[in-house]
Design an enzyme around this catalytic site. Sequence first.
Site, PDB file in Angstrom:
ATOM      1  N   ARG A 130     -12.261  -4.219   0.176  1.00  0.00           N
ATOM      2  CA  ARG A 130     -10.787  -4.294   0.156  1.00  0.00           C
ATOM      3  C   ARG A 130     -10.145  -2.914   0.138  1.00  0.00           C
ATOM      4  O   ARG A 130      -9.004  -2.742   0.551  1.00  0.00           O
ATOM      5  CB  ARG A 130     -10.327  -5.110  -1.046  1.00  0.00           C
ATOM      6  CG  ARG A 130     -10.672  -6.587  -0.871  1.00  0.00           C
ATOM      7  CD  ARG A 130     -10.246  -7.397  -2.050  1.00  0.00           C
ATOM      8  NE  ARG A 130      -8.804  -7.323  -2.245  1.00  0.00           N
ATOM      9  CZ  ARG A 130      -8.181  -7.781  -3.323  1.00  0.00           C
ATOM     10  NH1 ARG A 130      -8.867  -8.324  -4.301  1.00  0.00           N
ATOM     11  NH2 ARG A 130      -6.879  -7.683  -3.432  1.00  0.00           N
ATOM     12  N   TYR A 144       6.843  -3.646   5.064  1.00  0.00           N
ATOM     13  CA  TYR A 144       8.041  -3.173   4.355  1.00  0.00           C
ATOM     14  C   TYR A 144       7.627  -2.371   3.137  1.00  0.00           C
ATOM     15  O   TYR A 144       6.587  -2.627   2.538  1.00  0.00           O
ATOM     16  CB  TYR A 144       8.974  -4.323   3.955  1.00  0.00           C
ATOM     17  CG  TYR A 144       8.343  -5.452   3.163  1.00  0.00           C
ATOM     18  CD1 TYR A 144       7.601  -6.443   3.799  1.00  0.00           C
ATOM     19  CD2 TYR A 144       8.507  -5.551   1.779  1.00  0.00           C
ATOM     20  CE1 TYR A 144       7.043  -7.500   3.087  1.00  0.00           C
ATOM     21  CE2 TYR A 144       7.954  -6.605   1.062  1.00  0.00           C
ATOM     22  CZ  TYR A 144       7.217  -7.573   1.721  1.00  0.00           C
ATOM     23  OH  TYR A 144       6.653  -8.607   1.016  1.00  0.00           O
ATOM     24  N   PRO A 145       8.444  -1.374   2.796  1.00  0.00           N
ATOM     25  CA  PRO A 145       8.170  -0.599   1.579  1.00  0.00           C
ATOM     26  C   PRO A 145       8.897  -1.217   0.391  1.00  0.00           C
ATOM     27  O   PRO A 145       9.895  -1.933   0.572  1.00  0.00           O
ATOM     28  CB  PRO A 145       8.755   0.765   1.916  1.00  0.00           C
ATOM     29  CG  PRO A 145       9.880   0.488   2.849  1.00  0.00           C
ATOM     30  CD  PRO A 145       9.556  -0.789   3.575  1.00  0.00           C
ATOM     31  N   ASN A 147       9.768  -0.850  -4.171  1.00  0.00           N
ATOM     32  CA  ASN A 147       9.683  -0.207  -5.487  1.00  0.00           C
ATOM     33  C   ASN A 147       9.653  -1.281  -6.555  1.00  0.00           C
ATOM     34  O   ASN A 147      10.074  -2.420  -6.329  1.00  0.00           O
ATOM     35  CB  ASN A 147      10.948   0.628  -5.766  1.00  0.00           C
ATOM     36  CG  ASN A 147      11.021   1.880  -4.922  1.00  0.00           C
ATOM     37  OD1 ASN A 147      10.013   2.376  -4.427  1.00  0.00           O
ATOM     38  ND2 ASN A 147      12.233   2.389  -4.748  1.00  0.00           N
ATOM     39  N   LYS A 148       9.223  -0.889  -7.734  1.00  0.00           N
ATOM     40  CA  LYS A 148       9.443  -1.703  -8.924  1.00  0.00           C
ATOM     41  C   LYS A 148      10.640  -1.075  -9.636  1.00  0.00           C
ATOM     42  O   LYS A 148      10.682   0.152  -9.835  1.00  0.00           O
ATOM     43  CB  LYS A 148       8.199  -1.689  -9.816  1.00  0.00           C
ATOM     44  CG  LYS A 148       6.998  -2.433  -9.220  1.00  0.00           C
ATOM     45  CD  LYS A 148       7.007  -3.916  -9.550  1.00  0.00           C
ATOM     46  CE  LYS A 148       5.907  -4.688  -8.844  1.00  0.00           C
ATOM     47  NZ  LYS A 148       4.659  -4.701  -9.601  1.00  0.00           N
ATOM     48  N   HIS A 171       2.169 -13.583  -9.930  1.00  0.00           N
ATOM     49  CA  HIS A 171       2.310 -13.054  -8.563  1.00  0.00           C
ATOM     50  C   HIS A 171       1.045 -13.352  -7.744  1.00  0.00           C
ATOM     51  O   HIS A 171       1.111 -13.854  -6.629  1.00  0.00           O
ATOM     52  CB  HIS A 171       2.561 -11.540  -8.650  1.00  0.00           C
ATOM     53  CG  HIS A 171       2.397 -10.801  -7.354  1.00  0.00           C
ATOM     54  ND1 HIS A 171       3.421 -10.662  -6.453  1.00  0.00           N
ATOM     55  CD2 HIS A 171       1.323 -10.183  -6.808  1.00  0.00           C
ATOM     56  CE1 HIS A 171       2.980  -9.977  -5.400  1.00  0.00           C
ATOM     57  NE2 HIS A 171       1.716  -9.670  -5.588  1.00  0.00           N
ATOM     58  N   SER A 222       8.972 -10.140  -8.548  1.00  0.00           N
ATOM     59  CA  SER A 222       9.798  -9.772  -7.388  1.00  0.00           C
ATOM     60  C   SER A 222      11.276  -9.994  -7.687  1.00  0.00           C
ATOM     61  O   SER A 222      12.121  -9.158  -7.343  1.00  0.00           O
ATOM     62  CB  SER A 222       9.403 -10.592  -6.156  1.00  0.00           C
ATOM     63  OG  SER A 222       8.095 -10.266  -5.755  1.00  0.00           O
TER      64      SER A 222
HETATM   65  O1  76R Z   1      -5.560  -7.713  -5.925  1.00  0.00           O
HETATM   66  C1  76R Z   1      -5.527  -8.932  -6.138  1.00  0.00           C
HETATM   67  O2  76R Z   1      -5.719  -9.827  -5.304  1.00  0.00           O
HETATM   68  C2  76R Z   1      -5.196  -9.354  -7.504  1.00  0.00           C
HETATM   69  C3  76R Z   1      -3.842  -9.881  -7.604  1.00  0.00           C
HETATM   70  C4  76R Z   1      -2.760  -9.003  -6.958  1.00  0.00           C
HETATM   71  C5  76R Z   1      -2.320  -7.750  -7.384  1.00  0.00           C
HETATM   72  C6  76R Z   1      -2.819  -6.906  -8.548  1.00  0.00           C
HETATM   73  C7  76R Z   1      -1.990  -9.361  -5.805  1.00  0.00           C
HETATM   74  C8  76R Z   1      -2.177 -10.520  -5.065  1.00  0.00           C
HETATM   75  N1  76R Z   1      -1.059  -8.390  -5.578  1.00  0.00           N
HETATM   76  C9  76R Z   1      -1.238  -7.385  -6.508  1.00  0.00           C
HETATM   77  C10 76R Z   1      -0.515  -6.196  -6.598  1.00  0.00           C
HETATM   78 MN1  76R Z   1       0.486  -8.483  -4.252  1.00  0.00          MN
HETATM   79  N2  76R Z   1       1.970  -8.550  -2.871  1.00  0.00           N
HETATM   80  C11 76R Z   1       3.103  -7.780  -2.893  1.00  0.00           C
HETATM   81  C12 76R Z   1       4.032  -8.302  -1.941  1.00  0.00           C
HETATM   82  O3  76R Z   1       7.708  -9.346  -1.168  1.00  0.00           O
HETATM   83  C13 76R Z   1       7.399  -9.306  -2.377  1.00  0.00           C
HETATM   84  O4  76R Z   1       7.998  -9.999  -3.233  1.00  0.00           O
HETATM   85  C14 76R Z   1       6.297  -8.386  -2.840  1.00  0.00           C
HETATM   86  C15 76R Z   1       5.432  -7.799  -1.741  1.00  0.00           C
HETATM   87  C16 76R Z   1       3.411  -9.378  -1.313  1.00  0.00           C
HETATM   88  C17 76R Z   1       3.992 -10.230  -0.218  1.00  0.00           C
HETATM   89  C18 76R Z   1       2.120  -9.527  -1.928  1.00  0.00           C
HETATM   90  C19 76R Z   1       1.193 -10.503  -1.571  1.00  0.00           C
HETATM   91  N3  76R Z   1       1.235  -6.731  -4.972  1.00  0.00           N
HETATM   92  C20 76R Z   1       0.630  -5.924  -5.885  1.00  0.00           C
HETATM   93  C21 76R Z   1       1.427  -4.722  -6.041  1.00  0.00           C
HETATM   94  C22 76R Z   1       1.124  -3.539  -6.968  1.00  0.00           C
HETATM   95  C23 76R Z   1       1.914  -3.803  -8.211  1.00  0.00           C
HETATM   96  C24 76R Z   1       1.670  -2.850  -9.339  1.00  0.00           C
HETATM   97  O5  76R Z   1       0.625  -2.213  -9.413  1.00  0.00           O
HETATM   98  O6  76R Z   1       2.596  -2.782 -10.182  1.00  0.00           O
HETATM   99  C25 76R Z   1       2.531  -4.866  -5.216  1.00  0.00           C
HETATM  100  C26 76R Z   1       3.654  -3.876  -5.003  1.00  0.00           C
HETATM  101  C27 76R Z   1       2.399  -6.134  -4.562  1.00  0.00           C
HETATM  102  C28 76R Z   1       3.316  -6.646  -3.676  1.00  0.00           C
HETATM  103  N4  76R Z   1      -0.334 -10.200  -3.498  1.00  0.00           N
HETATM  104  C29 76R Z   1      -1.475 -10.842  -3.906  1.00  0.00           C
HETATM  105  C30 76R Z   1       0.060 -10.810  -2.307  1.00  0.00           C
HETATM  106  C31 76R Z   1      -0.881 -11.850  -1.964  1.00  0.00           C
HETATM  107  C32 76R Z   1      -0.813 -12.703  -0.715  1.00  0.00           C
HETATM  108  C33 76R Z   1      -1.830 -11.870  -2.968  1.00  0.00           C
HETATM  109  C34 76R Z   1      -3.061 -12.777  -3.082  1.00  0.00           C
HETATM  110  C35 76R Z   1      -4.224 -12.052  -2.508  1.00  0.00           C
HETATM  111  C36 76R Z   1      -5.503 -12.813  -2.568  1.00  0.00           C
HETATM  112  O7  76R Z   1      -5.744 -13.527  -3.555  1.00  0.00           O
HETATM  113  O8  76R Z   1      -6.261 -12.688  -1.597  1.00  0.00           O
END
Ligand code: 76R
Length: 247
Positions: A130, A144-145, A147-148, A171, A222
């Site tokens: 990964r 898309y970019p 922030n938190k 999430h 989000s």
């Molecule tokens: O890595 C992992 O699969 C574990 C769970 C997970 C983490 C830690 C995860 C799963 N994400 C993680 C971290 Mn995510 N993700 C986004 C967006 O549009 C929005 O509202 C947000 C944009 C999407 C669409 C998305 C999809 N994720 C993060 C982080 C870092 C946060 C931090 O460190 O504070 C961001 C910014 C972020 C944003 N996320 C998943 C997905 C999907 C589809 C999954 C499931 C993946 C899987 O199980 O295969």
Amino acid sequence: MSEVAQTLEGWYALHDFRSIDWTAWEAADESLRQVAMDELYSYMKEWQALEDTQTGSTAFYSVIGQKADLVFMHLRETLEELNTIETAFNKSIFAQFTYPAYSYVSVVELSNYMAPPGTDPMQNPDIMARLKPILPKWNHICFYPMNKRREGNDNWYMLGMDERRTMMRSHGMIGRQYAGKVKQIITGSVGFDNWEWGVTLFAEDPLQFKKLVYEMRFDEVSARYGDFGDFYVGNLLTEEKLGQLLK
Ligand code: 76R
């Protein structure tokens, strides 16, 4: 100070968006256009060769709407390699018919919110795959970019680890429902670019982007803490499709 989430980093990423100067392209000699296209095809072959040896990955899509016409998403071991690819493209004949639209520099990132404690992630082949992913050649890309948020009472970075972990679990549970339909690559860009993360999604059915992003909007991480930049959506470019686009 709140506990810092530990992150793992993999390949560096450059999302390189270009617009085509159609007036110049239409005005150019057929022979020059052919040379420009052959050069681009040979770059595509080089990128494929890198992918075959697992030393990088590139995705190439046409972009819908006026923000750009093309996007190259390159993943490589180093920033130097990304710079070399970018410069090589800039020096190409085809590049003379394009102008830069947008770019984004980041690095593939996994955070430890969901990691089982006491395990060494670097020994886990799934995690390694990964961090250095071969990008899927699915029909559509969405970038898309984001922030938190750090505003008043809604400051992600002031929350305790447990609270953040609980929200990230929720999430992740939403995300998992899209397994097989949407592939997401999160790239971290703190210190590299204007936002904190790049979100790159791939899907065969573009409606799955809308459904996933919409569903996440209702999820606290989000809804309360997400701030988002411009969205770019694109269609996969193969040699054949590129030929049709530039015909
Ligand atoms: O890595 C992992 O699969 C574990 C769970 C997970 C983490 C830690 C995860 C799963 N994400 C993680 C971290 Mn995510 N993700 C986004 C967006 O549009 C929005 O509202 C947000 C944009 C999407 C669409 C998305 C999809 N994720 C993060 C982080 C870092 C946060 C931090 O460190 O504070 C961001 C910014 C972020 C944003 N996320 C998943 C997905 C999907 C589809 C999954 C499931 C993946 C899987 O199980 O295969």
